[in-house]
Write a protein that holds these residues in place. Structure first.
Motif, PDB file in Angstrom:
ATOM      1  N   THR A  33       3.603  11.142   8.863  1.00  0.00           N
ATOM      2  CA  THR A  33       4.078   9.778   9.092  1.00  0.00           C
ATOM      3  C   THR A  33       4.145   9.428  10.575  1.00  0.00           C
ATOM      4  O   THR A  33       4.054   8.255  10.928  1.00  0.00           O
TER       5      THR A  33
ATOM      6  N   ILE B 183       1.565  -7.430   4.648  1.00  0.00           N
ATOM      7  CA  ILE B 183       1.281  -6.129   4.015  1.00  0.00           C
ATOM      8  C   ILE B 183       2.427  -5.176   4.318  1.00  0.00           C
ATOM      9  O   ILE B 183       2.821  -5.015   5.480  1.00  0.00           O
ATOM     10  N   THR B 184       2.929  -4.530   3.269  1.00  0.00           N
ATOM     11  CA  THR B 184       3.968  -3.518   3.461  1.00  0.00           C
ATOM     12  C   THR B 184       3.402  -2.156   3.066  1.00  0.00           C
ATOM     13  O   THR B 184       2.854  -1.992   1.963  1.00  0.00           O
ATOM     14  N   LEU B 185       3.518  -1.195   3.964  1.00  0.00           N
ATOM     15  CA  LEU B 185       3.030   0.168   3.733  1.00  0.00           C
ATOM     16  C   LEU B 185       4.213   1.071   3.446  1.00  0.00           C
ATOM     17  O   LEU B 185       5.256   0.951   4.098  1.00  0.00           O
TER      18      LEU B 185
ATOM     19  N   THR C  46       1.249  -6.264   9.257  1.00  0.00           N
ATOM     20  CA  THR C  46       1.731  -5.127   8.474  1.00  0.00           C
ATOM     21  C   THR C  46       3.108  -4.665   8.928  1.00  0.00           C
ATOM     22  O   THR C  46       3.495  -4.824  10.076  1.00  0.00           O
TER      23      THR C  46
ATOM     24  N   VAL D 262       0.850  -1.190   0.000  1.00  0.00           N
ATOM     25  CA  VAL D 262       0.000   0.000   0.000  1.00  0.00           C
ATOM     26  C   VAL D 262       0.885   1.238   0.000  1.00  0.00           C
ATOM     27  O   VAL D 262       1.723   1.403   0.903  1.00  0.00           O
TER      28      VAL D 262
ATOM     29  N   LEU E 262      -6.709  -0.830   4.832  1.00  0.00           N
ATOM     30  CA  LEU E 262      -6.310  -2.195   5.201  1.00  0.00           C
ATOM     31  C   LEU E 262      -7.482  -3.160   5.117  1.00  0.00           C
ATOM     32  O   LEU E 262      -7.298  -4.356   4.881  1.00  0.00           O
TER      33      LEU E 262
ATOM     34  N   PHE F   7      -6.832   6.447   4.722  1.00  0.00           N
ATOM     35  CA  PHE F   7      -5.866   5.691   5.532  1.00  0.00           C
ATOM     36  C   PHE F   7      -6.582   4.693   6.453  1.00  0.00           C
ATOM     37  O   PHE F   7      -6.145   3.564   6.632  1.00  0.00           O
TER      38      PHE F   7
ATOM     39  N   MET G 274       5.912  -1.158   8.119  1.00  0.00           N
ATOM     40  CA  MET G 274       5.990   0.179   7.523  1.00  0.00           C
ATOM     41  C   MET G 274       7.388   0.402   6.939  1.00  0.00           C
ATOM     42  O   MET G 274       8.390   0.256   7.651  1.00  0.00           O
TER      43      MET G 274
ATOM     44  N   LEU H 261      -0.929  -0.148  13.292  1.00  0.00           N
ATOM     45  CA  LEU H 261      -0.433  -1.298  12.542  1.00  0.00           C
ATOM     46  C   LEU H 261      -0.905  -2.621  13.151  1.00  0.00           C
ATOM     47  O   LEU H 261      -0.758  -2.857  14.340  1.00  0.00           O
TER      48      LEU H 261
ATOM     49  N   ILE I 177      -0.819   9.223  10.241  1.00  0.00           N
ATOM     50  CA  ILE I 177      -0.955   7.836   9.769  1.00  0.00           C
ATOM     51  C   ILE I 177      -1.064   6.855  10.943  1.00  0.00           C
ATOM     52  O   ILE I 177      -1.978   6.016  10.962  1.00  0.00           O
TER      53      ILE I 177
ATOM     54  N   LEU J 252       1.032   5.119   0.589  1.00  0.00           N
ATOM     55  CA  LEU J 252       0.211   6.087   1.332  1.00  0.00           C
ATOM     56  C   LEU J 252       0.537   7.506   0.865  1.00  0.00           C
ATOM     57  O   LEU J 252       1.691   7.937   0.916  1.00  0.00           O
TER      58      LEU J 252
END
Ligand code: SF4
Length: 436
Positions: free
Chosen positions: A74, A61-63, A88, A6, A53, A49, A90, A84, A78, A8
């Motif tokens: 950030t 999942i990588t953001l 996931t 994802v 998910l 945001f 980040m 998270l 977020i 952002l």
């Protein structure tokens, strides 16, 4: 193990380019087949945001924040909007990759070469966003300015900010070289780089080379204006631990989020024809409008242009989609991907509601998790909320299930107030327009 990525982004209520740069990167990653699901999430556009998910079924999942700096968005926005989950991770922000510094350097060097300038007659202004909400937002801009100073690229280098001190116009006092090369340290050619920054410099609309305050000002494109971000995104995803090995891709419609897809496909196969918002969906085509002469679109980028860019519609679920078009599809799965492209994230909410699992969040709860300007909406009254629903949501194909009046049944579900609604509510409370 299934995987998702994802990207952002900020998004905008004014310019289509802010989110378009992020969607272009999404399309580039989908073309490489680096994950099973690849999508974008935004602050100001859909999917938000807080909801993105829920559109994914992947185990891993990588953001990746498509921001130029670690800072307010950030570190505060977020995390507040999307705590998270265990599945996931980040990645670092786009601006933390060393290649971004090389792009800024190249912007300055290109301006020197194109205009026949010598470093001794030039001051470079690296222009960041900055915010008084978080002092770390400015650190990345200062570090880019330090790097240019170290390279001796110009006689003077200054870091100035759109929303912090020193402000942009101070560059005319803090530097004295006859020429200022102004490099916007922004991702996209959006409203900040097209309207706000040139305005603060005193540049006339659309002009990138002008005499201002007795100085020549040369204004360069932002860092993501000409693409070329894919390699940086891949490197940051890999650094975060994502497997970015390219895999064969069947079509441009592969790689979209899949939450709710099985339910959508079952409904389409059972009925043979679905109405979904402004769309009519069959296993052979998705169309917006009637007639045999609709223009045929063939890619997600063309579909996004038709539904959000021409003209710009920051909220794609508003009624009366302006353009008529069709997409011929080879399978129900491709039909699903077209609908997901038009209404990002909506199929997941639609299916969740039918399964009784839709996570609805009311306005006071959304306001309570805010870190900034929407926080006062915790005091927005139920009566004002209902009145604003009558103005804003009445023009939307979604029905606000979150409304405290409880009057919003039928239609497609809206699980929590969108950024357009929050901005209008804030303006109603404070009189401040959320410009952006
Ligand atoms: S809050 Fe209202 S306008 Fe916004 S998406 Fe939901 S129903 Fe539509």
């Amino acid at each position: 193990m299934s995987t998702a990525v994802v990207l952002l982004g900020h998004g905008s209520h004014i310019s289509p380019n802010t989110a378009a740069t992020v969607w272009e990167a999404v399309d580039a990653l989908r073309a490489l087949g680096i994950a099973d699901e690849i999508t974008a999430g935004f602050w100001k556009e859909l999917p938000g945001f807080s909801r993105v998910l829920d559109t994914l079924t992947a185990d891993d999942i990588t953001l990746l924040p498509m921001f130029t700096a670690q800072g307010y968005f950030t570190r505060q926005v977020i995390p507040g909007e999307m705590p998270l989950a265990p599945r996931t991770r980040m990645a670092r922000t786009l601006g933390e990759h060393p290649r971004i510094g090389e792009i800024i350097e190249q912007r300055a060097r290109n301006a020197l070469a194109q205009h026949g300038l010598t470093p001794s007659e030039v001051a470079v202004a690296v222009i960041g966003h900055g915010t008084k909400n978080n002092p770390t937002s400015r650190a990345a801009t200062e570090s880019q300015a330090d790097r240019l100073r170290g390279l001796g690229i110009a006689a003077e280098v200054a870091a100035v900010y759109l929303d912090d001190d020193p402000e942009i116009p101070t560059v005319y006092e803090s530097t004295s070289a006859p020429v200022i090369i102004a490099v916007p340290y922004f991702l996209a050619a959006g409203s900040h780089t097209v309207i706000d920054v040139p305005g603060a410099l005193g540049l006339p609309d659309g002009v990138t080379d002008s005499q201002i305050n007795g100085r020549r000002v040369v204004y360069t494109p932002p860092i993501g204006a000409d693409g070329g971000l894919t390699d940086i995104v891949l490197a940051l995803l890999a650094d975060a631990g994502a497997d970015v090995t390219p895999k064969p891709v069947g079509s441009v419609w592969d790689g979209v989020p899949s939450a709710g897809r099985d339910h959508f496909l079952a409904a389409l196969r059972a009925s043979g024809r679905l109405s979904f918002g402004a769309l009519t969906v069959t296993p052979r085509e998705v169309r917006c409008g009637d007639g045999d002469d609709l223009p045929t679109l063939t890619t997600p980028a063309q579909v996004r242009a038709a539904v959000r860019t021409e003209p710009f519609r920051p909220l794609v679920t508003v009624r009366d989609m302006p353009n008529r078009w069709r997409v011929a599809v080879k399978s129900p799965e491709q039909a699903h991907a077209v609908v997901e492209t038009v209404y990002p994230g909506l199929i997941a909410d639609w299916a969740a509601e039918q399964h009784g699992t839709l996570h609805v969040v009311n306005l006071p709860t959304v306001a309570a998790r805010q870190k900034g300007m929407f926080r006062p909406l915790v005091n927005f009254s139920a009566a004002d909320e209902a009145a604003l629903c009558g103005e804003i949501c009445a023009g939307c194909i979604l029905s606000p299930r979150w409304a405290r009046s409880g009057a919003a049944g039928g239609g497609l579900p809206c699980a929590e107030p969108c950024n357009v609604y929050l901005s209008a509510a804030k303006e109603g409370m404070t009189g401040d327009d959320d410009n952006g």
